[in-house]
Design a protein around this motif. Structure first.
Motif, PDB file in Angstrom:
ATOM      1  N   ALA C  77      47.095  53.783  41.405  1.00  0.00           N
ATOM      2  CA  ALA C  77      45.576  53.792  40.952  1.00  0.00           C
ATOM      3  C   ALA C  77      45.833  53.274  39.278  1.00  0.00           C
ATOM      4  O   ALA C  77      44.748  52.875  38.814  1.00  0.00           O
ATOM      5  CB  ALA C  77      45.160  55.230  40.747  1.00  0.00           C
ATOM      6  N   GLY C  78      47.065  53.042  38.994  1.00  0.00           N
ATOM      7  CA  GLY C  78      47.300  52.659  37.579  1.00  0.00           C
ATOM      8  C   GLY C  78      46.827  51.224  37.258  1.00  0.00           C
ATOM      9  O   GLY C  78      46.621  50.778  36.261  1.00  0.00           O
ATOM     10  N   PHE C  79      46.629  50.501  38.590  1.00  0.00           N
ATOM     11  CA  PHE C  79      46.383  49.000  38.249  1.00  0.00           C
ATOM     12  C   PHE C  79      45.085  48.824  37.688  1.00  0.00           C
ATOM     13  O   PHE C  79      45.033  47.811  36.927  1.00  0.00           O
ATOM     14  CB  PHE C  79      46.343  48.417  39.793  1.00  0.00           C
ATOM     15  CG  PHE C  79      45.082  48.553  40.683  1.00  0.00           C
ATOM     16  CD1 PHE C  79      44.249  47.535  40.628  1.00  0.00           C
ATOM     17  CD2 PHE C  79      45.078  49.341  41.654  1.00  0.00           C
ATOM     18  CE1 PHE C  79      42.859  47.412  41.082  1.00  0.00           C
ATOM     19  CE2 PHE C  79      43.819  49.363  42.312  1.00  0.00           C
ATOM     20  CZ  PHE C  79      42.750  48.612  42.338  1.00  0.00           C
ATOM     21  N   THR C  80      44.054  49.695  37.641  1.00  0.00           N
ATOM     22  CA  THR C  80      42.897  49.324  37.033  1.00  0.00           C
ATOM     23  C   THR C  80      42.985  49.455  35.632  1.00  0.00           C
ATOM     24  O   THR C  80      42.556  48.850  34.833  1.00  0.00           O
ATOM     25  CB  THR C  80      41.691  50.140  37.558  1.00  0.00           C
ATOM     26  OG1 THR C  80      42.073  51.748  37.607  1.00  0.00           O
ATOM     27  CG2 THR C  80      41.169  50.095  39.009  1.00  0.00           C
ATOM     28  N   TYR C  81      43.556  50.442  35.197  1.00  0.00           N
ATOM     29  CA  TYR C  81      43.848  50.622  33.683  1.00  0.00           C
ATOM     30  C   TYR C  81      44.777  49.765  33.236  1.00  0.00           C
ATOM     31  O   TYR C  81      44.509  49.089  32.041  1.00  0.00           O
ATOM     32  CB  TYR C  81      44.445  52.101  33.364  1.00  0.00           C
ATOM     33  CG  TYR C  81      43.796  53.402  34.010  1.00  0.00           C
ATOM     34  CD1 TYR C  81      42.630  53.639  33.587  1.00  0.00           C
ATOM     35  CD2 TYR C  81      44.072  53.951  35.135  1.00  0.00           C
ATOM     36  CE1 TYR C  81      41.669  54.699  34.099  1.00  0.00           C
ATOM     37  CE2 TYR C  81      43.460  54.984  35.702  1.00  0.00           C
ATOM     38  CZ  TYR C  81      42.176  55.278  35.199  1.00  0.00           C
ATOM     39  OH  TYR C  81      41.328  56.563  35.601  1.00  0.00           O
ATOM     40  N   GLU C  82      45.954  49.254  34.061  1.00  0.00           N
ATOM     41  CA  GLU C  82      46.751  48.419  33.331  1.00  0.00           C
ATOM     42  C   GLU C  82      46.039  47.028  33.435  1.00  0.00           C
ATOM     43  O   GLU C  82      46.250  46.230  32.549  1.00  0.00           O
ATOM     44  CB  GLU C  82      47.986  48.469  34.124  1.00  0.00           C
ATOM     45  CG  GLU C  82      48.562  49.748  34.062  1.00  0.00           C
ATOM     46  CD  GLU C  82      50.190  49.784  34.547  1.00  0.00           C
ATOM     47  OE1 GLU C  82      50.611  48.989  35.344  1.00  0.00           O
ATOM     48  OE2 GLU C  82      50.836  50.744  34.027  1.00  0.00           O
ATOM     49  N   ASN C  83      45.520  46.518  34.418  1.00  0.00           N
ATOM     50  CA  ASN C  83      44.668  45.405  34.210  1.00  0.00           C
ATOM     51  C   ASN C  83      43.543  45.355  33.111  1.00  0.00           C
ATOM     52  O   ASN C  83      43.318  44.155  32.527  1.00  0.00           O
ATOM     53  CB  ASN C  83      43.829  44.992  35.552  1.00  0.00           C
ATOM     54  CG  ASN C  83      44.996  44.523  36.439  1.00  0.00           C
ATOM     55  OD1 ASN C  83      45.472  43.187  36.541  1.00  0.00           O
ATOM     56  ND2 ASN C  83      45.276  45.218  37.498  1.00  0.00           N
ATOM     57  N   GLU C  84      43.106  46.743  32.839  1.00  0.00           N
ATOM     58  CA  GLU C  84      42.218  46.684  31.782  1.00  0.00           C
ATOM     59  C   GLU C  84      42.783  46.436  30.477  1.00  0.00           C
ATOM     60  O   GLU C  84      42.594  45.634  29.804  1.00  0.00           O
ATOM     61  CB  GLU C  84      41.426  47.964  31.797  1.00  0.00           C
ATOM     62  CG  GLU C  84      40.478  48.245  30.740  1.00  0.00           C
ATOM     63  CD  GLU C  84      39.861  49.614  30.657  1.00  0.00           C
ATOM     64  OE1 GLU C  84      38.812  49.682  30.918  1.00  0.00           O
ATOM     65  OE2 GLU C  84      40.607  50.578  30.253  1.00  0.00           O
ATOM     66  N   LEU C  85      44.112  46.914  30.200  1.00  0.00           N
ATOM     67  CA  LEU C  85      44.741  46.672  29.143  1.00  0.00           C
ATOM     68  C   LEU C  85      45.303  45.270  28.838  1.00  0.00           C
ATOM     69  O   LEU C  85      45.114  44.735  27.772  1.00  0.00           O
ATOM     70  CB  LEU C  85      46.186  47.629  29.440  1.00  0.00           C
ATOM     71  CG  LEU C  85      46.252  49.095  29.359  1.00  0.00           C
ATOM     72  CD1 LEU C  85      47.540  49.368  29.441  1.00  0.00           C
ATOM     73  CD2 LEU C  85      45.775  49.727  28.102  1.00  0.00           C
ATOM     74  N   GLN C  86      45.467  44.516  30.129  1.00  0.00           N
ATOM     75  CA  GLN C  86      45.948  43.050  30.107  1.00  0.00           C
ATOM     76  C   GLN C  86      44.473  42.615  29.671  1.00  0.00           C
ATOM     77  O   GLN C  86      44.449  41.390  28.954  1.00  0.00           O
ATOM     78  CB  GLN C  86      46.268  42.801  31.451  1.00  0.00           C
ATOM     79  CG  GLN C  86      47.072  41.780  31.463  1.00  0.00           C
ATOM     80  CD  GLN C  86      47.990  41.711  32.861  1.00  0.00           C
ATOM     81  OE1 GLN C  86      48.991  42.066  32.700  1.00  0.00           O
ATOM     82  NE2 GLN C  86      47.185  40.902  33.738  1.00  0.00           N
TER      83      GLN C  86
END
Ligand code: SF4
Ligand code: SF4
Lengths: 125, 359, 134
Positions: C77-86
């Motif tokens: 589920a971290g992919f949404t947050y990490e893509n947001e960071l990116q």
């Protein structure tokens, strides 16, 4: 669902009043204390600009020297912060929602300074 | 294996008028993969905190969403109050809880209508929204606004509900509760609704946790997690237990929301019974310094407000994690190996609020 | 009102993936990842929840240097947050399970939230307190 219930529902639909209001002919009365539109009373305003300070979207502009109060109703979010801020009671909230605006405009008011110098806002700024 | 097709789904009105874009990878009629993207209406409200002071941000927070607006304002205020150690009077808390439960009823009825519209049950859609209109009238009567309540501020509540209005409110809510049965019975018992929702978009409890699902999504998979149990506002004073279903399919998510409507009616009654006359707000002075993560239960699930103050009237960092953002990974997971025709129903059962997500 | 106890611990950027794996094994749920742009670094906070208890991990990721390891191996589920960071902040990440390469947020401006937050200095305050003519 039996035929009886079905015909009952159908008949009820035929004979009951419409569920909706016939809008342009019959408008809903405004609900008391609704936040409809800001009303400005220029007689009471001292142009202190407290309301300008409190307005979140900066819809109000007050010129303290020139004694001009201007409000852009299209920017106003009807939060009522200015009504709470005004100590002179010159701002109030109408429960009735106003007519739609047909063009962008800023309404402004200007009053001349009161004749006798009462030592208010002007010299301080 | 058939040839693969990619169908762009959204951002213009993908079953609901909100801009999310999904690239659906299809093999014949089966969706094998869904790739989401957002950002079409990103507003950058988080950085508005640099320009607007902490009190003005309460109004900005409310405007993150047009449905769960009240809980947004309340979440922001809760976070600031925790940083500044402000003690909100009891009555202020009760008023906030009443309004947040009213907004839950309004949100769930709106969602129920959208779901019915999603699987083509137009009449059910209209009836749900007709009932919602009545709760909106009550909201307007008590707060002055229909969707943007504007009644929450740092330090308490901006309006009080007079006793006569409260009596009328409870009476109207009781009659509304009775009328709600007509539509919720249809959702729960009608065979056409069951055909479209039962066994569709199943998510197992372990997956739901691993994928970070929140709110009714998580509870429909059998995990009893509701942020109201955290004890913000005065929820510990009310008798309350999270509503849980175990199937994890679209029907279970519908059932959770339907039962939550009635739970909210009950919570409002409990609040009204416990409320005592008194002040509704306290005076707030000074600026926040410190950080806090406030977690609240919105109609759509857990929302996070992170505020970091540095002693000035502007926050150094203001961050909102909305429930829909957390529900995107489970959505992507559910959109695998299903029929194309089920995509709208599954997208709707996460109760997506993309505008929240694009805060 | 109850104020939650929110413990905060500092984690080295290089260790965050292991930290997340340990949390996952312990049955914690990923609540959120947030980011604050500082002048020379990104201040990230990873929040985890278990039985309504919140645990935060603070990571200071320098703007230059090694990319931040992704936690998507333990929490997909971290992919949404990490893509947001990116996409919003321009944090560089390594090992993302689902890398949208800047296409998760379809924005016209690239990494709009990357500059440090400008905050008004306490000195710039007097305008807030005019107390005019009363
Ligand atoms: S706060 Fe009241 S008196 Fe002062 S400028 Fe505004 S309207 Fe006029
Ligand atoms: S109601 Fe709110 S937005 Fe409108 S003028 Fe007053 S302070 Fe400004």
């Amino acid at each position: 669902m039996g035929l009886g219930k079905l015909s009952f529902t159908a008949l009820k639909g035929v004979f009951s009043k419409p569920a909706t209001r016939r809008y342009p002919f019959e408008a809903r009365p405004p609900i008391a204390k609704s936040r409809g539109r800001i009303h400005f009373d220029d007689g009471k305003c001292t142009y202190c600009s407290l309301c300008e300070l409190k307005c979140p979207p900066d819809a109000i502009k007050v010129d303290r020297q020139g004694r001009v109060f201007a409000i852009d109703h299209l920017l106003c979010i009807l939060c009522g912060a200015c009504v709470e801020a005004c100590q002179k009671g010159s701002l109030s909230m109408d429960a009735k929602h106003g007519e739609p605006w047909t063009e962008k405009q800023k309404l402004s008011w200007h009053t001349e300074a009161p004749p006798k110098p009462s030592g208010d806002a002007a010299p301080k700024a | 294996m058939g040839a693969r097709t990619i169908i762009p789904f959204g951002p213009q009105h993908p079953v609901l008028p909100e801009p999310i874009h999904l690239d659906l990878v299809l093999e014949d009629e089966k969706v094998v993969e869904a790739i989401p993207s957002i950002g079409f209406i990103h507003r950058g409200l988080e950085r508005l905190a640099e320009k607007k002071d902490i009190h003005e941000m309460a109004y900005v927070s409310e405007r993150i969403c047009g449905i769960c607006s009240f809980t947004h304002g309340m979440g922001y205020c809760t976070a600031i109050e925790a940083v500044m150690k402000i003690d909100v009077p009891e009555r202020g808390h009760y008023l906030r809880m009443i309004w947040s439960e009213m907004s839950r009823i309004h949100s769930h009825l709106l969602w129920a209508g959208l779901l019915a519209d999603g699987f083509g049950f137009e009449n059910l859609f209209m009836q749900s929204w007709r009932l919602r209109e009545r709760i909106l009238d009550l909201i307007e009567e008590t707060t002055g606004g229909r969707v943007i309540f504007g009644s929450c501020k740092i330090g308490g509540s901006r309006r009080d509900i007079a006793d006569d209005v409260m009596a009328r409110l409870l009476k109207e809510l009781a009659s509304l509760e009775k009328d709600c049965h007509a539509i919720t019975d249809t959702f729960m018992e009608d065979s056409t609704v069951a055909k479209r929702t039962r066994g569709v978009g199943v998510i197992a409890p372990d997956d739901a946790i691993a994928l970070g699902a929140v709110g009714p999504m998580l509870r429909a998979s059998g995990v009893a997690s509701d942020s109201r149990s955290l004890g913000y506002a005065l929820y510990p004073e009310l008798s309350f237990a999270p509503i849980v279903e175990k199937d994890g399919d679209c029907w279970a998510r519908t059932a959770v929301r339907v039962r939550e409507i009635y739970q909210s009616f009950d919570l409002i009654r409990q609040c009204a019974a416990k409320m005592k006359p008194g002040p509704v707000d306290v005076k707030v002075s000074g600026n926040p310094s410190g950080e806090y993560w406030a977690r609240l239960e919105q109609p759509r699930g857990e929302v996070i407000y992170y505020v970091k103050g540095n002693g000035t009237k502007n926050l150094e960092r203001y961050r909102v994690r909305t429930p829909t953002f957390a529900n995107v990974p489970p959505l992507v997971h559910m959109l695998k190996n299903i029929d194309l025709a089920d995509v709208p129903v599954i997208v709707l059962t996460i109760d997506p609020c993309i505008s929240c997500t694009e805060r | 009102m109850m104020i939650e106890n929110q413990p905060l611990e500092t984690v080295e950027p290089a260790k965050i993936a292991e930290y997340a794996a340990a949390k996952r094994a312990g049955g914690w749920r990923l609540v959120q990842i947030s980011c604050t742009s500082l002048a020379d670094a990104f201040e990230l906070t990873y929040s985890f929840d278990k039985d309504y208890a919140l645990q935060n991990a603070r990571v200071i990721q320098p703007r230059e240097g090694a990319p931040l390891p992704s936690i998507t191996a333990s929490y997909l589920a971290g992919f949404t947050y990490e893509n947001e960071l990116q996409d919003l902040f321009g944090v560089r990440l390594s090992g993302l399970a689902l890398d949208f390469k800047g296409q998760f947020y379809r924005l016209r401006a690239k990494t709009p939230m990357s500059e440090p937050h400008v905050t008004t200095k306490p000195a710039a305050k007097p305008a807030a307190n005019p107390t005019p003519g009363n």
